[in-house]
Design a protein around this motif. Structure first.
Motif, PDB file in Angstrom:
ATOM      1  N   SER A  18       0.829  -1.195   0.000  1.00  0.00           N
ATOM      2  CA  SER A  18       0.000   0.000   0.000  1.00  0.00           C
ATOM      3  C   SER A  18       0.870   1.254   0.000  1.00  0.00           C
ATOM      4  O   SER A  18       1.927   1.304   0.634  1.00  0.00           O
ATOM      5  CB  SER A  18      -0.929  -0.006   1.219  1.00  0.00           C
ATOM      6  OG  SER A  18      -1.701   1.178   1.259  1.00  0.00           O
ATOM      7  N   CYS A  19       0.412   2.273  -0.707  1.00  0.00           N
ATOM      8  CA  CYS A  19       1.162   3.515  -0.822  1.00  0.00           C
ATOM      9  C   CYS A  19       1.137   4.264   0.501  1.00  0.00           C
ATOM     10  O   CYS A  19       0.112   4.328   1.191  1.00  0.00           O
ATOM     11  CB  CYS A  19       0.549   4.381  -1.933  1.00  0.00           C
ATOM     12  SG  CYS A  19       1.380   5.962  -2.144  1.00  0.00           S
ATOM     13  N   ASN A  20       2.259   4.844   0.848  1.00  0.00           N
ATOM     14  CA  ASN A  20       2.405   5.620   2.075  1.00  0.00           C
ATOM     15  C   ASN A  20       2.135   7.089   1.763  1.00  0.00           C
ATOM     16  O   ASN A  20       2.860   7.707   0.977  1.00  0.00           O
ATOM     17  CB  ASN A  20       3.817   5.439   2.637  1.00  0.00           C
ATOM     18  CG  ASN A  20       4.007   6.172   3.951  1.00  0.00           C
ATOM     19  OD1 ASN A  20       3.060   6.316   4.721  1.00  0.00           O
ATOM     20  ND2 ASN A  20       5.222   6.652   4.196  1.00  0.00           N
ATOM     21  N   VAL A  21       1.090   7.658   2.364  1.00  0.00           N
ATOM     22  CA  VAL A  21       0.677   9.032   2.084  1.00  0.00           C
ATOM     23  C   VAL A  21       0.715   9.836   3.377  1.00  0.00           C
ATOM     24  O   VAL A  21       0.170   9.392   4.406  1.00  0.00           O
ATOM     25  CB  VAL A  21      -0.728   9.081   1.471  1.00  0.00           C
ATOM     26  CG1 VAL A  21      -1.184  10.534   1.243  1.00  0.00           C
ATOM     27  CG2 VAL A  21      -0.766   8.307   0.163  1.00  0.00           C
ATOM     28  N   VAL A  22       1.346  10.994   3.328  1.00  0.00           N
ATOM     29  CA  VAL A  22       1.413  11.912   4.467  1.00  0.00           C
ATOM     30  C   VAL A  22       0.951  13.278   3.966  1.00  0.00           C
ATOM     31  O   VAL A  22       1.599  13.887   3.103  1.00  0.00           O
ATOM     32  CB  VAL A  22       2.847  12.003   5.044  1.00  0.00           C
ATOM     33  CG1 VAL A  22       2.872  12.972   6.218  1.00  0.00           C
ATOM     34  CG2 VAL A  22       3.336  10.636   5.466  1.00  0.00           C
ATOM     35  N   LEU A  23      -0.191  13.768   4.525  1.00  0.00           N
ATOM     36  CA  LEU A  23      -0.745  15.051   4.117  1.00  0.00           C
ATOM     37  C   LEU A  23      -0.570  16.081   5.229  1.00  0.00           C
ATOM     38  O   LEU A  23      -0.424  15.741   6.409  1.00  0.00           O
ATOM     39  CB  LEU A  23      -2.225  14.910   3.771  1.00  0.00           C
ATOM     40  CG  LEU A  23      -2.552  13.958   2.617  1.00  0.00           C
ATOM     41  CD1 LEU A  23      -4.062  13.910   2.395  1.00  0.00           C
ATOM     42  CD2 LEU A  23      -1.837  14.380   1.344  1.00  0.00           C
ATOM     43  N   ASN A  24      -0.613  17.336   4.835  1.00  0.00           N
ATOM     44  CA  ASN A  24      -0.507  18.422   5.784  1.00  0.00           C
ATOM     45  C   ASN A  24      -1.856  18.674   6.441  1.00  0.00           C
ATOM     46  O   ASN A  24      -2.877  18.080   6.079  1.00  0.00           O
ATOM     47  CB  ASN A  24      -0.015  19.681   5.047  1.00  0.00           C
ATOM     48  CG  ASN A  24       0.681  20.658   5.975  1.00  0.00           C
ATOM     49  OD1 ASN A  24       0.553  20.560   7.206  1.00  0.00           O
ATOM     50  ND2 ASN A  24       1.401  21.602   5.401  1.00  0.00           N
TER      51      ASN A  24
END
Length: 345
Positions: A18-24
């Motif tokens: 699974s893709c690792n996503v970090v949002l502000n």
């Protein structure tokens, strides 16, 4: 400086996950517009968690394969290619178009504001086969043979396999504007040329070993003290011998011999050759000198006279006993006070 961290799925030979996503804390408007454009089903995007869930599911889909660039590569080694004067026919029969595909493994919009792509297994396999069957064959044919050439070619293939599996392309997160339906997409704004240059940098050259340096054997000099070998063959000339000098031509050691010789030369010149007698062997015991003498004649400063050819040198007199008992009558020098002695007693 922040640390650049990638998930475990970005490591070499790691399977896709699974893709690792970090949002502000605040989502950029362009990302909201992109997600609304690609979603077939209208989903609410009113908060950061909703954006995070939608973007993660889209990029983690098996169909989410991006085309980073396309490369034109030869189909066979150079010796097997079809030669044609028409460039179009030459390109159709001899070259193939390979699409460099990848999937997103990491999205960071907090610290780095970047997105990371990893090559797909199919693209890695295609590149490895081309490198082994075509690229290495051409490189081996263009270099000379040496003992470890085959080993060097295998090492080159292994290094390329490792580099292709480790390859990760990282760029600005704005690249997600190229996102399409089902998570697929392609790079925009000239980023494809960057990927093409990076992939081309993985193809290393087959470097043969440098030629051995042959030492030039130089002849050793005949003498250890010789400055060089340039004149080693020239014979050594002996030093010239001085011309023989007669004993009567030796200049006395006194510094004023030359000046005094001119003034007293007339005294010796007035004497005939018959008036001077050569010394004869003196007996062991001779009669003492009968005439009185004074010490002033012996201890006063001697007058240096130029020697004459018939006058014996002091070295000849050294063979006889030199004392007050030596008689001078046998030498014919009973008039020694009339002229000065050429040496000091």
């Amino acid at each position: 400086m922040p640390i650049n961290l990638l998930p475990a799925s970005a490591a070499a030979f790691a399977p896709r996950s699974s893709c690792n996503v970090v949002l502000n804390t605040k989502v950029d408007p362009w990302l909201t517009a992109t997600l609304k454009r690609i979603n077939r089903i209208k989903r609410p995007l009113n908060s950061v968690p909703q954006h995070h869930r939608c973007l993660t599911e889209t990029l983690s889909s098996p169909a989410a394969i991006w085309t980073l660039c396309s490369m034109m590569l030869p189909k066979a080694p150079d010796s097997e290619l079809r030669k044609d004067s028409n460039p179009l026919i030459d390109a159709l029969f001899n070259y193939q178009l390979i699409h460099i595909e990848a999937y997103v493994v990491h999205v960071d919009m907090v610290s780095q504001n970047e997105v990371a792509f990893k090559l797909s297994p199919e693209t890695i396999e295609t590149l490895v086969e081309y490198h082994k069957d075509i690229y290495c064959v051409d490189k081996a044919a263009s270099t000379y043979n040496w003992s470890e050439k085959e080993l060097q070619v295998k090492k080159l293939q292994e290094e390329f396999n490792q580099a292709a599996n480790k390859f990760v392309y990282r760029t600005n997160a704005i690249a997600l504007e190229g996102l399409e339906e089902d998570g697929a997409g392609e790079l925009l704004s000239g980023r494809s040329e960057e990927v093409k240059n990076a992939i081309s940098g993985l193809f290393l050259h087959l470097l043969p070993p440098p030629p051995r340096i042959i030492d030039v054997v130089r002849p050793q000099p005949l003498l250890p003290s010789s400055p060089g070998t340039g004149n080693w063959w020239q014979p050594t000339l002996p030093p010239p011998h001085p011309a023989p000098v007669e004993s009567w031509k030796v200049v006395p050691s006194s510094p004023s011999a030359t000046s005094s010789g001119d003034s007293n030369g007339s005294v010796w010149a007035s004497m005939g050759l018959n008036e001077i007698q050569l010394p004869s062997p003196t007996p062991s015991y001779s009669q003492p000198y009968s005439q009185p003498y004074t010490t002033s004649g012996y201890y006063s400063a001697p007058q240096v006279m130029a020697p004459i050819p018939q006058l014996p040198l002091p070295s000849m007199l050294a063979q006889h006993q030199c004392s007050t008992s030596a008689g001078f009558s046998g030498f014919g020098w009973d008039r020694y006070q009339d002229y000065a002695m050429p040496y000091a007693m």
